[in-house]
Write a protein that holds these residues in place. Structure first.
Motif, PDB file in Angstrom:
ATOM      1  N   ARG A 265      40.184 -88.894  15.936  1.00 55.07           N
ATOM      2  CA  ARG A 265      39.715 -87.912  16.930  1.00 55.07           C
ATOM      3  C   ARG A 265      39.675 -86.507  16.323  1.00 55.07           C
ATOM      4  N   ILE A 266      40.672 -86.177  15.505  1.00 52.84           N
ATOM      5  CA  ILE A 266      40.716 -84.851  14.889  1.00 52.84           C
ATOM      6  C   ILE A 266      39.550 -84.672  13.927  1.00 52.84           C
ATOM      7  N   ARG A 267      39.274 -85.702  13.137  1.00 54.90           N
ATOM      8  CA  ARG A 267      38.130 -85.617  12.215  1.00 54.90           C
ATOM      9  C   ARG A 267      36.816 -85.503  12.987  1.00 54.90           C
ATOM     10  N   GLN A 268      36.700 -86.249  14.069  1.00 58.81           N
ATOM     11  CA  GLN A 268      35.471 -86.201  14.859  1.00 58.81           C
ATOM     12  C   GLN A 268      35.291 -84.833  15.503  1.00 58.81           C
ATOM     13  N   LYS A 269      36.371 -84.266  16.015  1.00 61.35           N
ATOM     14  CA  LYS A 269      36.290 -82.943  16.623  1.00 61.35           C
ATOM     15  C   LYS A 269      35.878 -81.901  15.593  1.00 61.35           C
ATOM     16  N   ALA A 270      36.426 -82.022  14.370  1.00 60.97           N
ATOM     17  CA  ALA A 270      36.054 -81.092  13.294  1.00 60.97           C
ATOM     18  C   ALA A 270      34.570 -81.219  12.980  1.00 60.97           C
ATOM     19  N   ALA A 271      34.064 -82.448  12.978  1.00 56.92           N
ATOM     20  CA  ALA A 271      32.651 -82.670  12.654  1.00 56.92           C
ATOM     21  C   ALA A 271      31.737 -82.076  13.717  1.00 56.92           C
ATOM     22  N   THR A 272      32.148 -82.152  14.982  1.00 51.62           N
ATOM     23  CA  THR A 272      31.289 -81.633  16.050  1.00 51.62           C
ATOM     24  C   THR A 272      31.208 -80.112  16.040  1.00 51.62           C
ATOM     25  N   ARG A 273      32.150 -79.457  15.359  1.00 54.29           N
ATOM     26  CA  ARG A 273      32.138 -77.996  15.300  1.00 54.29           C
ATOM     27  C   ARG A 273      31.282 -77.456  14.155  1.00 54.29           C
ATOM     28  N   GLU A 274      30.797 -78.336  13.307  1.00 58.59           N
ATOM     29  CA  GLU A 274      29.981 -77.887  12.180  1.00 58.59           C
ATOM     30  C   GLU A 274      28.598 -77.447  12.664  1.00 58.59           C
ATOM     31  N   THR A 275      28.098 -76.391  12.054  1.00 57.40           N
ATOM     32  CA  THR A 275      26.729 -75.967  12.337  1.00 57.40           C
ATOM     33  C   THR A 275      25.781 -76.670  11.376  1.00 57.40           C
ATOM     34  N   ALA A 276      24.523 -76.720  11.730  1.00 57.72           N
ATOM     35  CA  ALA A 276      23.551 -77.481  10.953  1.00 57.72           C
ATOM     36  C   ALA A 276      23.194 -76.816   9.637  1.00 57.72           C
ATOM     37  N   SER A 277      23.330 -75.488   9.574  1.00 55.75           N
ATOM     38  CA  SER A 277      22.957 -74.771   8.356  1.00 55.75           C
ATOM     39  C   SER A 277      23.690 -73.436   8.310  1.00 55.75           C
ATOM     40  N   VAL A 278      23.652 -72.807   7.145  1.00 56.35           N
ATOM     41  CA  VAL A 278      24.252 -71.482   6.976  1.00 56.35           C
ATOM     42  C   VAL A 278      23.353 -70.447   7.637  1.00 56.35           C
ATOM     43  N   PRO A 279      23.891 -69.564   8.447  1.00 55.87           N
ATOM     44  CA  PRO A 279      23.061 -68.573   9.133  1.00 55.87           C
ATOM     45  C   PRO A 279      22.537 -67.472   8.230  1.00 55.87           C
ATOM     46  N   GLY A 280      23.008 -67.375   7.007  1.00 51.38           N
ATOM     47  CA  GLY A 280      22.538 -66.352   6.074  1.00 51.38           C
ATOM     48  C   GLY A 280      22.185 -66.975   4.746  1.00 51.38           C
ATOM     49  N   MET A 281      21.840 -66.141   3.770  1.00 47.32           N
ATOM     50  CA  MET A 281      21.399 -66.612   2.458  1.00 47.32           C
ATOM     51  C   MET A 281      22.566 -66.602   1.473  1.00 47.32           C
ATOM     52  N   ILE A 282      22.747 -67.712   0.770  1.00 49.01           N
ATOM     53  CA  ILE A 282      23.746 -67.795  -0.301  1.00 49.01           C
ATOM     54  C   ILE A 282      23.007 -68.053  -1.610  1.00 49.01           C
ATOM     55  N   VAL A 283      23.242 -67.201  -2.592  1.00 49.40           N
ATOM     56  CA  VAL A 283      22.549 -67.277  -3.882  1.00 49.40           C
ATOM     57  C   VAL A 283      23.579 -67.499  -4.976  1.00 49.40           C
ATOM     58  N   ALA A 284      23.369 -68.513  -5.802  1.00 47.70           N
ATOM     59  CA  ALA A 284      24.258 -68.813  -6.928  1.00 47.70           C
ATOM     60  C   ALA A 284      23.423 -68.917  -8.191  1.00 47.70           C
ATOM     61  N   SER A 285      23.742 -68.077  -9.176  1.00 45.21           N
ATOM     62  CA  SER A 285      22.961 -68.080 -10.407  1.00 45.21           C
ATOM     63  C   SER A 285      23.874 -68.121 -11.627  1.00 45.21           C
ATOM     64  N   ASP A 286      23.309 -68.583 -12.718  1.00 47.94           N
ATOM     65  CA  ASP A 286      24.009 -68.646 -14.001  1.00 47.94           C
ATOM     66  C   ASP A 286      22.949 -68.795 -15.074  1.00 47.94           C
ATOM     67  N   ARG A 287      23.241 -68.307 -16.262  1.00 45.62           N
ATOM     68  CA  ARG A 287      22.235 -68.368 -17.329  1.00 45.62           C
ATOM     69  C   ARG A 287      22.092 -69.764 -17.915  1.00 45.62           C
ATOM     70  N   ASP A 288      23.060 -70.649 -17.673  1.00 43.74           N
ATOM     71  CA  ASP A 288      23.102 -71.972 -18.280  1.00 43.74           C
ATOM     72  C   ASP A 288      22.487 -72.993 -17.328  1.00 43.74           C
TER      73      ASP A 288
END
Length: 420
Positions: A265-288
């Motif tokens: 039940r605790i895992r299920q409750k945690a899952a129901t609180r997740e949003t479908a996507s990030v509301p903002g932009m996340i950028v991750a870069s590296d030269r490799d």
């Protein structure tokens, strides 16, 4: 102790989740205890005390489960089994024999025993381990006695012995505390990172840096030295409300009397609180390019690959996607001359990084991990140390500040150099 514990000694084996109470201790890396205390309070679990090594709290089975599932900055959660005076081996053996081990261990369960003795008449950890192991023998399977216990410094970086149940014995000033690890594998092992860079940042430290940075989930987040993608992934998990322990199991799930339905039940409750996507932009870069490929795979396993814009790009050519709007945060773990290269070779890199950030992200917040204050000075960005901790045993600081416009930064840089 302000909360009476009913988890010690030879009490009843009542499995009612409403009546079983635990005195627990959340172990953290140095400097992270205040963040962990805030996390616990947000879960509705008020801390009993906040110490350098972690946070003490009292809870029931549900709270213990939620703590392991949701805490982002904690290394492991120990549960107090018993505490007593032990100035002689006779006292140690007598009190250890009184513990109802059947309440804590599955029949035949292997146990990994770790012992630390400090400022006590029982000073030989090996001899203490031998006595405790003898008392465990009727209830446990194989008992291994290698390794020191988490010692209260927050530097516990040793995992448990495979599938064995970790039991921690600490004797300090002739007071013996026996605790059971409820977490299993250290909690930074979220289950998504199989590929790591040359100087990886633990997931718990990555989450701590994000929380300490002042970044608001939903605002843009950029990491120009993303490596294995830890900061971007932890940011996405945080922004979407995804429990960090959602992909893994915990040691307490094998304790006698564990309520599997409650955990479901605790895992299920945690899952129901997740949003479908990030509301903002996340950028991750590296030269490799290879590093970016590994980071993307880590993000896929975490379930947040679609929330992160990965880019093969050196910091000198950093550019923000057109979708990035508003002011955000640059949160990063740049190389600092210990494992990746010598500090002298990195001064130009830091100077270029500062110049690029002043041009691309003026007015944004910068938060970074630093092991060399001289390198940070090359950025030309005024930063303040927020907390001190360690990364892989290396002392580091988390520093934050506002990225100035280029002209202002040049004045700061000149002033900074004149005081060296």
């Amino acid at each position: 102790m302000t909360t009476k514990r009913d988890t010690r000694g030879s009490g009843s084996k009542a499995n009612d989740t409403a009546t079983v109470r635990y005195e627990a201790f959340a172990i953290v890396a140095p400097g992270l205890a205040p963040l962990a205390a805030e996390e616990l309070a947000a879960l509705g679990i008020p801390p009993v005390s906040v110490e350098a090594a972690g946070v003490e709290f009292a809870t029931d089975q549900s709270g213990l489960a939620r703590a392991n599932l949701h805490l982002r900055t904690v290394s492991r959660v120990l549960v107090r089994v018993d505490e007593f005076r032990a100035a002689t081996f006779h006292e140690l053996e007598k009190r250890t024999a009184r513990i109802d081990w059947g309440r804590w261990l599955e029949p035949g369960r292997d146990v990994s025993l770790r012992v630390t003795c400090r400022k006590s008449r029982l000073y030989h950890s090996g001899a203490v381990a031998q006595r405790v192991a003898a008392q465990l023998a009727p209830a446990a399977g194989r008992v291994s006695t290698g390794g020191a216990a988490p010692d209260g410094t927050g530097t516990d970086e040793t995992d448990d012995d495979g599938d064995a149940q970790l039991l921690v014995v600490r004797i300090h000033h002739d007071r013996c505390t026996i605790s059971l690890d409820s977490s299993g594998a250290l909690l930074h092992q979220r289950g998504y990172r199989r590929e790591a860079g040359k100087a990886p940042l633990r997931e718990t430290l990555g989450a701590a840096l994000l929380l300490a940075s002042g970044w608001v989930p939903g605002a843009p987040l950029v990491d120009p030295f993303c490596g294995s993608g830890t900061l971007a992934i932890e940011g996405a998990l945080l922004a979407r409300g995804m429990a960090p322990g959602r992909l893994r199991g915990f040691a307490f799930e094998r304790w006698p009397g564990h309520d599997a339905e409650m955990m479901g039940r605790i895992r299920q409750k945690a899952a129901t609180r997740e949003t479908a996507s990030v509301p903002g932009m996340i950028v991750a870069s590296d030269r490799d390019a290879g590093v970016i490929a590994a980071a993307r795979e880590n993000a896929e396993r975490a379930g947040v690959a679609a929330d992160i814009h990965f880019d093969v790009r050196a910091v000198s050519s950093l550019a923000l996607p057109a979708e990035v709007t508003g002011v955000g945060s640059v949160v990063t773990n740049p190389p600092y001359g210990v494992r990746v290269g010598e500090a002298g070779e990195l001064r130009n890199l830091y100077a270029r990084t500062g110049a690029v950030l002043r041009t691309v992200c003026p007015g944004w917040t910068l938060a970074l991990v630093s092991a060399d204050r001289r390198l940070v000075g090359e950025l030309g960005i005024p930063l303040v140390d927020r907390l001190r901790t360690s990364n892989g045993g290396l002392p580091v600081t988390f520093a934050t500040g506002e990225i100035p416009a280029p002209q202002t930064a040049q004045l700061f840089s000149a002033s900074e150099r004149s005081t060296r």
